[in-house]
Design a protein around this motif. Structure first.
Motif, PDB file in Angstrom:
ATOM      1  N   GLY A   1      -8.802 -10.595 -40.061  1.00 38.42           N
ATOM      2  CA  GLY A   1      -8.322  -9.410 -39.321  1.00 38.42           C
ATOM      3  C   GLY A   1      -9.438  -8.921 -38.101  1.00 38.42           C
TER       4      GLY A   1
ATOM      5  N   TRP B   1       0.559  -9.516 -41.870  1.00 38.21           N
ATOM      6  CA  TRP B   1      -0.310  -9.089 -40.743  1.00 38.21           C
ATOM      7  C   TRP B   1      -0.486  -7.729 -40.453  1.00 38.21           C
ATOM      8  CZ3 TRP B   1      -3.303 -12.527 -38.742  1.00 38.21           C
ATOM      9  CH2 TRP B   1      -2.903 -13.749 -38.767  1.00 38.21           C
ATOM     10  N   GLU B   2       0.463  -6.893 -40.653  1.00 37.87           N
ATOM     11  CA  GLU B   2       0.009  -5.330 -40.765  1.00 37.87           C
ATOM     12  C   GLU B   2      -0.894  -4.883 -41.750  1.00 37.87           C
ATOM     13  OE1 GLU B   2       4.013  -2.999 -40.167  1.00 37.87           O
ATOM     14  OE2 GLU B   2       4.387  -4.902 -41.329  1.00 37.87           O
ATOM     15  N   ARG B   3      -1.033  -5.649 -43.019  1.00 39.49           N
ATOM     16  CA  ARG B   3      -1.945  -5.140 -44.034  1.00 39.49           C
ATOM     17  C   ARG B   3      -3.369  -5.909 -43.436  1.00 39.49           C
ATOM     18  NH1 ARG B   3       0.297  -5.199 -49.924  1.00 39.49           N
ATOM     19  NH2 ARG B   3       2.291  -4.016 -49.555  1.00 39.49           N
ATOM     20  N   ALA B   4      -3.360  -7.004 -42.732  1.00 37.27           N
ATOM     21  CA  ALA B   4      -4.549  -7.588 -42.217  1.00 37.27           C
ATOM     22  C   ALA B   4      -5.088  -6.987 -41.166  1.00 37.27           C
ATOM     23  CB  ALA B   4      -4.558  -9.016 -42.208  1.00 37.27           C
ATOM     24  N   LEU B   5      -4.470  -6.385 -40.264  1.00 36.71           N
ATOM     25  CA  LEU B   5      -4.717  -5.911 -39.087  1.00 36.71           C
ATOM     26  C   LEU B   5      -5.253  -4.398 -38.907  1.00 36.71           C
ATOM     27  CD1 LEU B   5      -2.927  -8.052 -36.444  1.00 36.71           C
ATOM     28  CD2 LEU B   5      -5.462  -8.362 -37.320  1.00 36.71           C
TER      29      LEU B   5
ATOM     30  N   PHE C   1      -8.816  -9.288 -33.979  1.00 35.73           N
ATOM     31  CA  PHE C   1      -9.192  -8.049 -33.036  1.00 35.73           C
ATOM     32  C   PHE C   1     -10.305  -8.544 -31.955  1.00 35.73           C
ATOM     33  CE2 PHE C   1      -6.918  -4.875 -35.136  1.00 35.73           C
ATOM     34  CZ  PHE C   1      -6.522  -3.824 -34.314  1.00 35.73           C
TER      35      PHE C   1
ATOM     36  N   THR D   1      -8.790 -10.436 -46.655  1.00 32.33           N
ATOM     37  CA  THR D   1      -8.309 -10.541 -45.019  1.00 32.33           C
ATOM     38  C   THR D   1      -9.126  -9.963 -44.179  1.00 32.33           C
ATOM     39  OG1 THR D   1      -6.911  -8.890 -45.278  1.00 32.33           O
ATOM     40  CG2 THR D   1      -6.002 -10.894 -46.064  1.00 32.33           C
ATOM     41  N   HIS D   2     -10.485  -9.372 -44.398  1.00 31.62           N
ATOM     42  CA  HIS D   2     -11.259  -8.789 -43.661  1.00 31.62           C
ATOM     43  C   HIS D   2     -11.833  -9.882 -42.631  1.00 31.62           C
ATOM     44  CE1 HIS D   2     -13.370  -5.012 -43.115  1.00 31.62           C
ATOM     45  NE2 HIS D   2     -14.514  -5.714 -42.702  1.00 31.62           N
TER      46      HIS D   2
ATOM     47  N   GLN E   1      -6.487  -7.550 -50.939  1.00 31.42           N
ATOM     48  CA  GLN E   1      -6.450  -7.628 -49.385  1.00 31.42           C
ATOM     49  C   GLN E   1      -7.679  -7.529 -48.606  1.00 31.42           C
ATOM     50  OE1 GLN E   1      -2.859  -7.376 -48.627  1.00 31.42           O
ATOM     51  NE2 GLN E   1      -3.661  -8.306 -46.841  1.00 31.42           N
TER      52      GLN E   1
ATOM     53  N   ILE F   1      -8.468  -3.084 -40.011  1.00 35.28           N
ATOM     54  CA  ILE F   1      -9.570  -3.231 -38.827  1.00 35.28           C
ATOM     55  C   ILE F   1      -9.499  -2.294 -38.014  1.00 35.28           C
ATOM     56  CG2 ILE F   1     -10.656  -4.773 -37.438  1.00 35.28           C
ATOM     57  CD1 ILE F   1     -10.999  -5.756 -40.385  1.00 35.28           C
TER      58      ILE F   1
END
Length: 382
Positions: free
Chosen positions: A349, A167-171, A353, A345-346, A342, A174
């Motif tokens: 994320g 989740w850190e890498r996905a959010l 948001f 996951t754009h 990754q 953004i």
């Protein structure tokens, strides 16, 4: 859509001069030439972060500094850990702990803690740093040298993000895209442009400037939940020189550890840190869908029967939009140290948001307030 990503990259891409270079040991000045710097760390329930942060600060090779940690009524082991560091660390004598038990009316927690730290500080320069950071030994020396070179009154470095979980890498990418779009580095560092920003991970400010603006006791700053952004705005608005540069390799941060922490952490900042108020928020909510989610949905048009829309048109539109989006994300992923895949996951994320932005605006505008670390904040004032 393609134009958005091309323009956004052009506006936000850093130049070589926008990065703080790590100074070698050979470039270390004599201790007699260095003014005392007071490093202030506000800490509330930071038992998972505080030891790494404080020990990295005590290991600075600057030569003339003190570390002040403000223990802001922590209910965990933060105080015990600080006491152990004072007793056991080779440079524990450089660490002072200020205990805060009550939050006065009209204050937000973090500005009050930073204010208390500044009152206890003896340095000609102050550094404010978050408890979730880690600093390379040459970080303070390199930052001070660059601040002197730039003639900066407030010098801030953006930290290198540590992103070990999904989740850190996905959010975080953004969030990075949004912040850099709202606050392009070249505009922020232009003394003729009123736009200003700083990163709470590292803010070096001349003490006389801090006191001249009233510090965090100033009415505009004492209740803010955007302590870094509002400090930079205040300093620049009063004619002082601010600089915001990339501190990758010098300062590291892991802001949040779980999805819940990410959600709550950005919830308190998303609307208040925005520009343009409610109208621009609506534009963002619509825009996030159009530029982050829709390009991945375009292939679904192959299954739709829309008169006048050929498969060739769909293919060309999909290729153009995904080319622009993925090109930008590959560049951003490289900057953040993420693998190329990754980028997939754009849209996820962005969808999360969407919820954060909408929820943050609702909580602030309805006066329900956003919560963080057991306290509720409503915006500019408590």
């Amino acid at each position: 859509m393609a134009g958005f990503y091309m323009i956004n990259w052009w506006r936000t891409r850093p130049r070589e001069s926008d990065r703080v270079e790590s100074l070698s040991v050979a470039a270390r000045p004599r201790v007699s030439d260095l003014p005392l710097v007071s490093i202030i760390v506000p800490a509330r329930d930071e038992e998972h972060n505080i030891q790494r942060c404080v020990e990295s600060l005590l290991g600075q090779d600057y030569g003339n500094f003190e570390v002040i940690v403000v223990n802001d009524d922590s209910q965990d082991r933060t105080g015990e850990i600080l006491q152990a560091i004072q007793q056991q660390h080779p440079h524990g004598d450089l660490l002072r702990v200020v205990e805060v038990k009550e939050l006065p009316t009209g204050w937000a927690g973090k500005p009050h803690a930073m204010h208390q730290g500044a009152l206890a500080a003896r340095g000609a320069w102050l550094v404010f740093s978050d408890a979730d950071t880690c600093h390379a030994p040459q970080a303070l020396r390199s930052a001070f040298a660059r601040a002197q070179e730039e003639g900066a009154d407030l010098f801030s470095m953006g930290a290198e993000q540590e992103l070990p979980t999904f989740w850190e890498r996905a959010l975080i990418p953004i969030a990075y895209m949004g912040i850099s779009m709202l606050y392009p580095p070249r505009q922020v560092n232009d003394p003729n442009n009123p736009l200003a920003i700083a990163a709470g991970q590292f803010m070096l400010i001349r003490r006389e400037v801090y006191e001249h603006i009233g510090g965090y006791a100033a009415p505009r700053l004492r209740a803010t939940v955007l302590d870094d952004l509002d400090l930079a705005r205040t300093v620049k608005a009063q004619g002082y020189r601010t600089r915001f540069l990339d501190g990758g390799g010098l300062v590291f941060v892991r802001m949040y550890r779980t999805f819940g922490e990410i959600w709550r952490g950005w919830l308190k900042n998303a609307y208040l840190g925005n520009r343009g108020g409610l109208p621009f928020l609506v534009v963002q909510l619509v825009g996030l869908v159009n530029v982050c989610i829709m390009p991945f949905l375009l292939p679904l048009l192959f299954f739709a029967r829309i008169k006048g829309l050929s498969k060739r048109d769909i293919t060309r539109a999909t290729a153009l939009e995904l080319w622009a989006l993925l090109s930008y994300r590959f560049w951003l992923n490289r900057k953040l140290g993420l693998p190329r895949w990754q980028a997939l996951t754009h849209p996820l994320g962005a969808a999360v948001f969407e919820g954060i932005l909408a929820r943050s605006a609702w909580l602030v505008l309805s006066r329900k307030g956003v919560q963080w670390r057991g306290r509720t904040y409503h915006g500019a004032e408590e």
